[in-house]
Motif scaffolding. Structure first.
Motif, PDB file in Angstrom:
ATOM      1  N   CYS A  21     -52.084  -0.593  28.037  1.00  0.00           N
ATOM      2  CA  CYS A  21     -51.394   0.700  28.054  1.00  0.00           C
ATOM      3  C   CYS A  21     -51.629   1.454  26.743  1.00  0.00           C
ATOM      4  N   VAL A  22     -52.023   2.715  26.871  1.00  0.00           N
ATOM      5  CA  VAL A  22     -52.239   3.548  25.684  1.00  0.00           C
ATOM      6  C   VAL A  22     -51.144   4.607  25.531  1.00  0.00           C
ATOM      7  N   GLY A  23     -50.142   4.542  26.383  1.00  0.00           N
ATOM      8  CA  GLY A  23     -49.031   5.486  26.235  1.00  0.00           C
ATOM      9  C   GLY A  23     -49.393   6.902  26.599  1.00  0.00           C
TER      10      GLY A  23
ATOM     11  N   ASP B 232     -49.574   9.321  31.826  1.00  0.00           N
ATOM     12  CA  ASP B 232     -50.077   9.719  33.138  1.00  0.00           C
ATOM     13  C   ASP B 232     -49.129   9.209  34.231  1.00  0.00           C
TER      14      ASP B 232
ATOM     15  N   ILE C 278     -42.160   6.376  28.481  1.00  0.00           N
ATOM     16  CA  ILE C 278     -42.951   5.529  27.583  1.00  0.00           C
ATOM     17  C   ILE C 278     -42.153   5.183  26.329  1.00  0.00           C
TER      18      ILE C 278
ATOM     19  N   SER D 166     -44.670   1.232  29.473  1.00  0.00           N
ATOM     20  CA  SER D 166     -44.270   2.195  30.490  1.00  0.00           C
ATOM     21  C   SER D 166     -43.057   1.581  31.187  1.00  0.00           C
TER      22      SER D 166
ATOM     23  N   THR E  51     -56.051   3.202  32.567  1.00  0.00           N
ATOM     24  CA  THR E  51     -56.471   1.920  31.997  1.00  0.00           C
ATOM     25  C   THR E  51     -56.184   0.755  32.940  1.00  0.00           C
TER      26      THR E  51
ATOM     27  N   ALA F 179     -53.367  -0.399  33.728  1.00  0.00           N
ATOM     28  CA  ALA F 179     -52.446  -1.249  32.984  1.00  0.00           C
ATOM     29  C   ALA F 179     -51.358  -1.851  33.869  1.00  0.00           C
ATOM     30  N   MET F 180     -51.195  -1.329  35.070  1.00  0.00           N
ATOM     31  CA  MET F 180     -50.079  -1.813  35.886  1.00  0.00           C
ATOM     32  C   MET F 180     -50.555  -2.531  37.139  1.00  0.00           C
TER      33      MET F 180
HETATM   34  S1  SF4 Z   1     -49.118   2.630  31.952  1.00  0.00           S
HETATM   35 FE1  SF4 Z   1     -51.122   3.598  32.199  1.00  0.00          FE
HETATM   36  S2  SF4 Z   1     -50.625   5.684  32.798  1.00  0.00           S
HETATM   37 FE2  SF4 Z   1     -48.775   4.829  31.915  1.00  0.00          FE
HETATM   38  S3  SF4 Z   1     -48.855   5.379  29.767  1.00  0.00           S
HETATM   39 FE3  SF4 Z   1     -49.762   3.347  29.955  1.00  0.00          FE
HETATM   40  S4  SF4 Z   1     -51.964   3.765  30.139  1.00  0.00           S
HETATM   41 FE4  SF4 Z   1     -50.932   5.684  30.586  1.00  0.00          FE
END
Ligand code: SF4
Ligand code: SF4
Ligand code: SF4
Lengths: 744, 177
Positions: free
Chosen positions: B12-14, B17, B37, B54, B136, B138-139
């Protein structure tokens, strides 16, 4: 039925069945997605995003009332891989923003005072056509320039070419990526291009110098970095700030700002002296290795330590990390690289380091992009202008490949040294007041104009200075040219309207064609409407509007003799340089009188009590463009100034307090900014996100929120090679009141 | 069936999205959000750490919001998803007070709103909007009862944590470390 009700019904009805028999598999969503699209209540229309240059292709979903609901990525698109970034997802807000420009406006008051009257399109076009004709008669059409950012620029570009000028400048060159292109062209005979040709997906080691991916939300690289690190790739980040990507890196080098060149030279020293470079590759492809070896012989990590504050052992260890991954290593060239005025040389050093590691033209390094050869709708040959933008500054910036927005701005300010200054500006989708450094100079230039036309979707600072404002509809309400971006595999993408233009707004193609017709230049736009033009163009590549409406993105095959990684797949390769080789020693630079090998030069340091102003991006904004977007301002509606706790203590600053910034020239930010005390920034620098501090009160959400770094960039270090405007040599101090002197 | 979500803090890059995708997908009014976030910085320059998460409703298996709701508007739906039945919600805020994660808010139309795990999408075999948009990846969303689901595999192979476990709520949103 509104959407909320629909969700409720769906939740009660169809649901139970699906739960009882879980036929689906979340990991395979991509495969299931086409069927799963909620055709019942929504329709999808293809688009490509206009919020940044990455131009991700996606789908605009509209509800049963024909209102735009959401935007999602197109799975077939290599730019987005089916996923948009937050700005693309929040693109809906560009359409719903009630502050949009709504109808053509003609200025009735003083420039900059925002006093306009509403006009019909015909009046506006007549005004522009008359103004342009007058300039052509009195000064010649070459005295008109187009500044552009975004898709509509193509049509206005054709308009001014038909009119007789080829001065088309994008601030994205001299204010952003220009030095990178020139540095790489000097080395490889080819630029990095856009989207960047970096094979992050398959890399083993990624080196980032000041690039803050993740905050800078260029979709492709952010996705690929996550993919690559998932496969075990390491990241080395060089940044005075602990950026998001620094936090994901194996090595973070908290460098003293403005010293990157010394680090690059020391890295080359280690890689050469420890015999870590790709010998076969260098022997086969490179020119000037021995010169380079001699050049960096004294540039040891110990030497660089004194300059960069990076420990010698860290410089060695990171150099070995890169060499271990070679050739699947990318020393990333970055994008916004106009920092200190020796930027072309710094990017040369980056290009050369990549060459030593053998990564250019190899998997996991730099690939060779391909694009569809695309014919535009035929038009008569454009007239040949007598002069071009280059004539405005003879003998300077000899390697500038594209027009310099800043150079044209300078050449607009009347001067006895020039026989002709620029007299007319057409400004499409770029807020020059925030984009160009040195606002005072920009305003002087604007003041001297006979005609200034601004095309935008939103009122901006720049629109306040226009004689005529043409309101463009948003990208969700219009057709544009087919996207023909270079990538690993060639693709084309269609943007078409998902809804009717709101208010009295129009697409750029319609405006440019209308103005051309007014001026008797209609034959350059010989198509009836945009659909006819696109249909003709698509036919040439074996597609059609009907097909593209269905697909959104169409993929093409690469030619067999054009491999993605030519340094792996071809026996011979001739580079487009003077020597036909990768030029470690640049003959082109030498020929024009510039250093053939990059040198370290010390840059100015912040005076006592001042801090270097570093600026960057936030993932949810693209400069001014998104500053008022309701969805995106909801995520971030002001910027803050990052201050190291030690500095905060010295100045007795509190988190969240508002203050003003004053730069080395005594220029104070127009608006106050909130303090964010954080360990993530070096003690000698402050950081802020670019794109805030709007002073146009027609932007109800953005007006007065945060501060503008552009206000504070009054000292510019011009790159002698290509005219880039180095903007990182400005220093600021804190001020607790607007306008009064401060004792500290 | 036990639906759960894992957020990979390494990826996760914060970027937010997930937040804006939820907002458009579910018509969440501007000014409110169902997911958000959190960034936590640790250490001193230059020895620093940063965790980005997130966050959203944890769809707790032992949910205080469900327990405290006087009208049963807050309830467990199929797969353990915790939902609010808008029409039965009287806006008393008992659930808002009892949720240790501050996951709920009053919708301008008067009822309590929060993350639904995009049940309307999940029922059609799609991922929740936030998951499907994340640049990314990330989830991970899926069924904890299925040992072969991606989420079960991730939980088995990676270190993870949940938020405020001491509250005893048995959260079903996990953070991969
Ligand atoms: S979970 Fe994904 S979409 Fe949400 S802030 Fe992190 S990188 Fe972005
Ligand atoms: S990266 Fe984001 S803003 Fe840029 S084109 Fe893609 S979706 Fe749009
Ligand atoms: S996170 Fe809060 S709202 Fe969600 S289930 Fe748990 S207690 Fe309820």
């Amino acid at each position: 039925m509104n959407r909320r009700e629909f969700i409720k019904i769906a939740g009660v009805g169809a649901g139970s069945l699906a739960f009882a028999t879980p036929l689906f598999d979340f990991s395979k969503e991509e495969i299931l997605a086409p069927d799963a699209h909620p055709g019942m209540y929504s329709k999808r229309t293809p688009t490509y995003c206009e919020i940044c240059f990455w131009k991700c292709a996606g789908w605009v979903h509209t509800n049963d009332k024909g209102q735009i609901w959401k935007i999602t990525g197109n799975n077939d698109d290599p730019h987005s891989n089916g996923r948009l970034c937050p700005r693309g997802t929040g693109g809906v807000g560009m359409y719903t923003d009630e502050d949009r420009l709504k109808t053509p406006l003609i200025r009735t008051g003083e420039r900059g005072k925002q006093v306009f009257r509403e006009a019909t399109w015909d009046e506006a076009f007549t005004y522009i056509a008359d103004g342009l004709k007058k300039i052509a008669e009195e000064h010649g059409p070459e005295c008109v320039a187009l500044f552009t950012h975004g898709s509509g620029g193509k049509y206005f570009g054709d308009l001014i070419k038909a009119y007789g000028s080829k001065n088309i400048a994008a601030p994205s060159y001299a204010q952003c990526r220009g030095p990178r292109e020139v540095g790489f062209i000097a080395t490889y005979g080819e630029g990095v291009q856009s989207p960047e040709r970096v094979d992050i997906r398959d890399t083993r080691c990624l080196v980032l110098i000041g690039s803050h991916f993740g905050e800078n939300m260029h979709n492709g690289p952010v996705q690929e970095i996550a993919q690559a690190t998932g496969k075990g790739a390491t990241i080395i980040t060089v940044d005075p700030r602990f950026s998001t990507v620094a936090s994901k890196s194996k090595f973070w080098l908290p460098i003293k700002p403005a010293t990157d060149m010394a680090l690059l030279l020391a890295w080359m020293h280690v890689i050469i002296n420890e015999d870590l470079y790709d010998k076969e590759y260098i022997e086969k492809y490179a020119y000037g290795f021995e010169d380079l070896k001699a050049h960096v012989a004294q540039m040891t990590p110990e030497w660089a330590y004194g300059i960069t504050t990076i420990k010698p052992e860290v410089i060695r260890e990171t150099a070995r990390e890169m060499a271990n991954a070679s050739p699947r290593v990318i020393v990333h060239p970055g994008r916004h690289v106009t920092w200190y005025g020796d930027d072309t040389q710094r990017l040369r050093a980056v290009a050369m380091l990549n060459a030593l590691l053998g990564s250019w033209g190899r998997r996991g390094g730099y690939y060779y992009p391909a694009k569809v050869s695309f014919k535009s709708f035929p038009h008569p040959a454009f007239p040949k202008p007598a002069r071009s933008w280059k004539d405005a500054f003879p003998g300077k910036y000899k390697l500038a490949g594209l027009a310099l927005a800043s150079g044209i701005c300078d050449a607009t300010v009347p001067s006895s040294e020039r026989d002709c200054s620029f007299k007319g500006w057409i400004v499409n989708g770029t807020n020059l007041i925030h984009t160009l450094p040195n606002q005072e100079n920009t305003l002087k230039a604007i003041d001297a104009l006979d005609l200034m036309v601004v095309i935008d979707t939103m009122p901006m600072e720049i629109t306040g200075y226009a004689d005529v404002i043409l309101p463009e509809c948003t990208y969700l309400e219009r057709y544009d040219n087919i996207r023909v971006g270079p990538h690993r595999e060639p693709t084309i993408a269609l943007r078409m309207p998902a809804a009717k233009p709101k208010y009295n707004t129009k697409p750029a193609w319609w405006m440019a064609k209308g103005i051309a017709e007014k001026m008797g230049l209609g034959h350059y736009f010989a198509w009836k409407d945009i659909e006819e033009k696109l249909e003709w163009e698509l036919k040439q590549v074996g597609s059609s509007l009907e097909e593209m409406k269905r697909l959104g993105v169409k993929k093409f095959q690469r030619d067999d003799d054009d491999p993605l990684y030519p340094m792996e797949d071809l026996d011979d390769f001739e580079f487009y340089t003077n020597t036909g080789k990768i030029e470690l020693y640049s003959t082109a630079m030498e020929d024009e009188g510039y250093d053939p090998l990059p040198k370290y030069t010390a840059h100015e340091e912040p005076p006592y009590g001042y801090y270097r102003l570093i600026y960057g991006r936030a993932p949810m904004h693209t400069f001014s463009r998104t500053a008022n977007n309701p969805n995106l301002t909801d995520l971030m509606d002001e910027n803050s100034v990052w201050v190291n706790p030690k500095v905060a203590q010295e100045w007795d600053l509190k988190n969240g307090q508002y203050l003003w910034l004053e730069n080395q020239d005594g220029v104070v930010s127009k608006t106050p900014i909130k303090v964010r005390i954080t360990e993530r920034i070096r003690f000698d620098s402050v950081y802020m996100v670019h794109g805030f501090g709007h002073t146009n009160n027609k932007l109800t959400r953005a007006y007065g929120r945060g501060a503008s770094d552009a206000d504070l960039i009054t000292k510019v270090h011009i790159d002698p090679v290509m005219g880039g405007t180095g903007m990182r040599g400005n220093f600021v101090t804190f001020r607790f009141e607007a306008g009064k002197e401060l004792s500290s | 069936m036990r639906y759960a979500m894992a957020v990979d803090t390494q990826k996760c890059v914060g970027c937010n999205d997930c937040v804006v995708a939820c907002q458009t997908e579910n018509d969440v009014p501007i000014g409110h959000c169902r997911d958000w976030i959190v960034e936590v910085t640790t250490g001193t320059y230059p020895d620093l750490g940063l965790e980005i998460r997130s966050e959203r409703c944890n769809h707790c298996a032992n949910a205080p919001c469900v327990r405290t709701c006087p009208t049963e508007a807050s309830h467990y739906a199929a797969g353990g998803i915790v939902l609010v039945e808008e029409d039965e919600c009287i806006g008393c805020k008992a659930c808002i007070t009892s949720c240790p994660y501050d996951a709920r808010f009053i919708h301008p139309e008067g009822y309590v709103d929060k993350c639904t795990f995009c049940i309307h999408r999940v029922e059609k075999g799609q991922n929740p909007a936030c998951v499907s948009v994340c640049p990314t990846h990330a989830m991970i969303f899926g069924n904890l009862d299925d040992p072969n689901s991606d989420i079960s595999k991730a939980m088995a192979t990676r270190k993870w944590k949940s938020l405020i476990p001491e509250a005893g709520t048995e959260p079903k949103v996990f953070y991969l470390l």
